[in-house]
Design a protein around this motif. Sequence first.
Motif, PDB file in Angstrom:
ATOM      1  N   PHE A   1      46.331  78.224  31.078  1.00 49.24           N
ATOM      2  CA  PHE A   1      46.533  76.887  30.083  1.00 49.24           C
ATOM      3  C   PHE A   1      46.612  75.352  30.538  1.00 49.24           C
ATOM      4  CE2 PHE A   1      48.787  75.226  25.634  1.00 49.24           C
ATOM      5  CZ  PHE A   1      47.866  75.343  25.467  1.00 49.24           C
TER       6      PHE A   1
ATOM      7  N   ASN B   1      42.154  66.889  28.743  1.00 49.26           N
ATOM      8  CA  ASN B   1      42.818  65.709  27.971  1.00 49.26           C
ATOM      9  C   ASN B   1      44.296  65.924  28.581  1.00 49.26           C
ATOM     10  OD1 ASN B   1      44.003  63.904  26.842  1.00 49.26           O
ATOM     11  ND2 ASN B   1      44.169  64.601  24.319  1.00 49.26           N
TER      12      ASN B   1
ATOM     13  N   ALA C   1      47.284  64.558  26.899  1.00 49.64           N
ATOM     14  CA  ALA C   1      47.645  65.508  25.770  1.00 49.64           C
ATOM     15  C   ALA C   1      49.002  66.018  27.091  1.00 49.64           C
ATOM     16  CB  ALA C   1      46.874  65.761  25.071  1.00 49.64           C
TER      17      ALA C   1
ATOM     18  N   PRO D   1      52.431  62.036  17.784  1.00 47.82           N
ATOM     19  CA  PRO D   1      52.178  60.405  19.318  1.00 47.82           C
ATOM     20  C   PRO D   1      51.676  59.818  18.429  1.00 47.82           C
ATOM     21  CG  PRO D   1      51.237  62.869  20.036  1.00 47.82           C
ATOM     22  CD  PRO D   1      52.755  62.801  18.743  1.00 47.82           C
TER      23      PRO D   1
ATOM     24  N   GLU E   1      44.298  62.090  19.017  1.00 45.64           N
ATOM     25  CA  GLU E   1      43.353  62.017  19.906  1.00 45.64           C
ATOM     26  C   GLU E   1      43.317  62.188  21.074  1.00 45.64           C
ATOM     27  OE1 GLU E   1      40.244  62.793  18.037  1.00 45.64           O
ATOM     28  OE2 GLU E   1      41.535  62.090  15.889  1.00 45.64           O
ATOM     29  N   LYS E   2      44.340  61.089  21.538  1.00 44.19           N
ATOM     30  CA  LYS E   2      44.517  60.709  22.748  1.00 44.19           C
ATOM     31  C   LYS E   2      45.798  61.666  23.295  1.00 44.19           C
ATOM     32  CE  LYS E   2      45.961  57.487  26.626  1.00 44.19           C
ATOM     33  NZ  LYS E   2      45.619  56.265  27.165  1.00 44.19           N
ATOM     34  N   HIS E   3      47.138  61.622  22.581  1.00 47.78           N
ATOM     35  CA  HIS E   3      48.050  62.413  22.966  1.00 47.78           C
ATOM     36  C   HIS E   3      48.260  64.052  22.462  1.00 47.78           C
ATOM     37  CE1 HIS E   3      49.635  58.729  25.257  1.00 47.78           C
ATOM     38  NE2 HIS E   3      49.493  59.464  25.688  1.00 47.78           N
ATOM     39  N   GLY E   4      48.118  64.004  20.920  1.00 50.30           N
ATOM     40  CA  GLY E   4      48.564  64.191  20.144  1.00 50.30           C
ATOM     41  C   GLY E   4      47.460  66.289  20.391  1.00 50.30           C
ATOM     42  N   VAL E   5      46.281  66.262  20.572  1.00 50.69           N
ATOM     43  CA  VAL E   5      45.795  67.064  20.255  1.00 50.69           C
ATOM     44  C   VAL E   5      44.549  67.567  21.604  1.00 50.69           C
ATOM     45  CG1 VAL E   5      45.353  67.708  17.634  1.00 50.69           C
ATOM     46  CG2 VAL E   5      43.963  66.104  18.866  1.00 50.69           C
ATOM     47  N   VAL E   6      43.781  68.207  22.144  1.00 47.17           N
ATOM     48  CA  VAL E   6      42.569  68.850  22.969  1.00 47.17           C
ATOM     49  C   VAL E   6      41.663  69.551  21.640  1.00 47.17           C
ATOM     50  CG1 VAL E   6      41.986  69.957  25.146  1.00 47.17           C
ATOM     51  CG2 VAL E   6      44.433  69.593  24.451  1.00 47.17           C
TER      52      VAL E   6
ATOM     53  N   ILE F   1      38.541  69.772  22.161  1.00 50.28           N
ATOM     54  CA  ILE F   1      37.743  71.338  22.581  1.00 50.28           C
ATOM     55  C   ILE F   1      38.908  72.688  21.887  1.00 50.28           C
ATOM     56  CG2 ILE F   1      36.460  69.844  23.747  1.00 50.28           C
ATOM     57  CD1 ILE F   1      36.466  72.040  25.533  1.00 50.28           C
ATOM     58  N   TYR F   2      39.882  72.773  22.548  1.00 50.50           N
ATOM     59  CA  TYR F   2      41.225  73.558  22.350  1.00 50.50           C
ATOM     60  C   TYR F   2      40.822  73.901  20.480  1.00 50.50           C
ATOM     61  CZ  TYR F   2      43.384  73.932  26.931  1.00 50.50           C
ATOM     62  OH  TYR F   2      44.097  73.967  27.590  1.00 50.50           O
TER      63      TYR F   2
ATOM     64  N   GLU G   1      45.205  77.710  19.980  1.00 52.49           N
ATOM     65  CA  GLU G   1      45.893  76.515  22.028  1.00 52.49           C
ATOM     66  C   GLU G   1      46.385  75.614  20.985  1.00 52.49           C
ATOM     67  OE1 GLU G   1      42.726  78.203  24.673  1.00 52.49           O
ATOM     68  OE2 GLU G   1      41.625  76.950  23.276  1.00 52.49           O
TER      69      GLU G   1
ATOM     70  N   LEU H   1      50.945  74.086  22.246  1.00 50.30           N
ATOM     71  CA  LEU H   1      50.669  72.978  23.587  1.00 50.30           C
ATOM     72  C   LEU H   1      52.155  72.745  24.086  1.00 50.30           C
ATOM     73  CD1 LEU H   1      48.045  69.829  23.303  1.00 50.30           C
ATOM     74  CD2 LEU H   1      48.444  71.452  25.072  1.00 50.30           C
TER      75      LEU H   1
ATOM     76  N   PRO I   1      37.193  74.535  16.793  1.00 49.68           N
ATOM     77  CA  PRO I   1      37.699  73.089  17.706  1.00 49.68           C
ATOM     78  C   PRO I   1      38.476  73.208  16.591  1.00 49.68           C
ATOM     79  CG  PRO I   1      35.815  73.398  17.713  1.00 49.68           C
ATOM     80  CD  PRO I   1      36.123  74.626  16.917  1.00 49.68           C
TER      81      PRO I   1
ATOM     82  N   ILE J   1      49.277  68.854  14.370  1.00 52.50           N
ATOM     83  CA  ILE J   1      50.621  67.979  14.811  1.00 52.50           C
ATOM     84  C   ILE J   1      51.738  68.458  13.982  1.00 52.50           C
ATOM     85  CG2 ILE J   1      51.072  65.780  16.089  1.00 52.50           C
ATOM     86  CD1 ILE J   1      48.551  65.052  16.237  1.00 52.50           C
TER      87      ILE J   1
ATOM     88  N   ARG K   1      53.105  71.512  14.602  1.00 47.15           N
ATOM     89  CA  ARG K   1      53.525  72.048  15.762  1.00 47.15           C
ATOM     90  C   ARG K   1      54.737  71.609  16.122  1.00 47.15           C
ATOM     91  NH1 ARG K   1      49.410  69.744  19.496  1.00 47.15           N
ATOM     92  NH2 ARG K   1      51.090  68.373  19.382  1.00 47.15           N
TER      93      ARG K   1
END
Lengths: 356, 503
Positions: free
Chosen positions: A213, A221, A224, B339, B343-348, B350-351, B355, B359, B399, B412, B415
Amino acid sequence: MSRSVFRIVAIPFMAVVFGVLIGALLIVSQGGSPAEAYKALLVGGLGDSDAVLRTLQKATPLIFGGLAVAFAFKAGMFNIGGQGQLLVGAVFAAGVGFGIDGLPVLIHLPAALIVGAVAGALWGGIAGTLKATTGAHEVIVTIMLNFVAGNLTDWLAANPWKDNSGSNIVARTPLVENSATIPTIGAVPVGFLLAVAVSVACWLVLERTSYGFEVRSVGHNRHAAQYSGMKVGWIMSSTMAVSGMLAGLGGAVESLGVDGRFEAGVNVGLGFEGITIALLARANPLGVIPAALLVGLMEAGAARMQYKSDVAPELIDVIQALILFFVAAPIIIRWLLRMRHDNSEQLQLGAGWGKS
Amino acid sequence: MTETLLGARKVRKEFPGVLANDDISISLQPGRILALLGENGAGKSTLVNILFGMYRPDEGHVIIKDEIVDLRGPDEAISRGIGMVHQHFQLVPPMRVVENIVLGAEPTRRGLVDLDEARTRVIALSERYGLEVDPDALVEDLPVGMQQRVEILKALYRDADVLILDEPTGVLTPQEADHLLGVLRELTETGLGIVFITHKLREVLAIADDIVVLRNGQVVGETRPSDTDESDLAEMMVGRNVMLQVEKSVSRPGDPVLEVKELEVKDDRGQIALDSLSFEVRAGEILGVAGVEGNGQRELVEAITGLRAPSVGVMKIEGEELTGESPRQITKKGVAHIPEDREKHGVVAIYSLAENTILNRYHRKPFSIRGILRRDVIRSHAQDVVDEFDVRTPSISVPASSLSGGNKQKLIVGREFSDDIKLLIAAQPTRGIDIGAIEFIHRRILEQRDKGAAVLLVSAELDEILGLSDRIAVLYDGKIMDVVDAQEANREQIGLLMAGITD
């Protein structure tokens, strides 16, 4: 579910179809018969148990090389150093294989494989660690390490570990002991079974463990991943070590199962084919198996194709290149596929494209 | 006499799975300002991209100067007199103002760029429109408001009769924003038409001549400022009655949770971004950090959450040292972080949602045991988060990229809020999301405060700061200008502090 599987497989499958079709045109342009040539290719790769053995033997290092590249891809890195990692794996496995005698096979063979794997892991780990600590790009570092590995293994095979039996003048090691030789069961080399098992293991690690994972998170990313508390540098260096280990294992299997020794110049290029395999498999460890089998089949049958239909064996390289081209440029295939599918499929493909 | 300077007639545009524009007609007259109002995903950007030639409509037409046109690209839109100022500036920072303005349409002499001629033209232009700039300044040295002026001049230099401005006030202080609105009003006196895209209701009422409200790709309202008010517009945008202001009780702050002393942090370029900053946040209170973006907010958040090492200073949470700890250790001490850049820090992207909900906890029991992920536990946890935080999704297997901004943000928040929180760092928690989701997230943040968490709220939206905070710290150029009680704070006072003015 079936639809998503279809979407995953559609591109590589169509790439193979187009590669073969264009290959047929090339055969025709040379005055040959595609049907005859392809038939000879299939017979040469699958026709009898010898042919199957050849195909499986060819496929085995391709699986390892493909896994190595695919695993690094998952962490967003491009390991071009499969060649170097394979060479160090091959030479050190051979070293253990011929250098020690009197061990039972259950100890000697695993020891030789493990040493080959560790050598590859260290070789790959250098690039990953340099990337994590200094930002040095892994593509450059692994390319340079390929040269170092090539010269190092040549030197080992020509000097300290040289086979001095009879009048040998070739840079190669002595044959490995029987206790370090990978056996073959019927038409199936045990090395191939090991490769399949390792593929499944890679898939399980990536998809089912917390380490996997982390690897995938870093690949998709990095920001992230870092924000979530993952140690991005550690993931990068360990992933490259695993990647190198896989390539090194491929080299070890070559030395211990196919060639019976390490010989300078024999494995050249094998490591690079891993890139083809990984792309064709779309970096999926399980997809690596059919991709390697396909390419292994083509390579195993090439000689017969040339002999039976007088088509140059280089055609196989051209077809491989075409397949790779279509896989790497899926937009062409999507464009071609769109014309054949109804509207709903068009949207599906369009949406899939946007997400990937 | 031109009737419609720029318009759309029955425009329809469909993307796979989304009808982005459905039978939209608008018309901008010379000398007028048309405000396009709508939430994210309402179809504003699509419409503007069609007007600017980036997309072709599936049906309907674009009209420029009373003429039906078929735009083949932005080049053609520009040559027909349409100018666009994007939300993210399209400037070359290390180049001079004059070079940026003429870029792509440079006056030449014997094949070489004639910079003297360019400078003369730029000066003439800026005098004519009252948009003063220093043509020889480097763009990277200019404040954001000035860079925006360069963007506007760039459009005017290309003889634009229409200016399209996409969320132009997002990066400005309230005073700069007011100034911009004044400049735009003056521009219209020369006959220029302006399309003004925003989600800020106050600005619409202040500047627009005509207002068009979009929702779900359709025009749901056309009105004028004199005939409407903020709550009316909000209702049109959202389609239901909304609370613009969350109700909150008086805070009962407890002991300090976060203590920051003499904190100095450098930015990516090695410049000092935070200059000996000291403050504290107590349990059960929200400390709002107001300020124009780029005044050290990002570095502050990154320092507290362990993503950026401070060069000097001490940070403590409940008396325990935080400085130098890794993000994971800091999370373990009870710090949650929404965050700034989702888009950059909060989520992946394509996950799957499942998932994404693990994180920051995949490595812990019960989500994994001895390194093996437990998929059933993860799925049921994800389902709980989705249910409790009202994430609108067909399933937890899709996704994250398929979610709207608001739903991503709720994911987010869900989570981050699934553990007991001592300190919540909320950076731009409602940026770019719809009013419904904003209301929801604001309520959840207040809930955390009332449960006794200390909250550090960093936001560029002054309304958000004023509405949620108990105390407000204003950050300017890496320093706290002042900390004021939210009950006594007013927009003008904070605005001046944001500009670095302390009487």
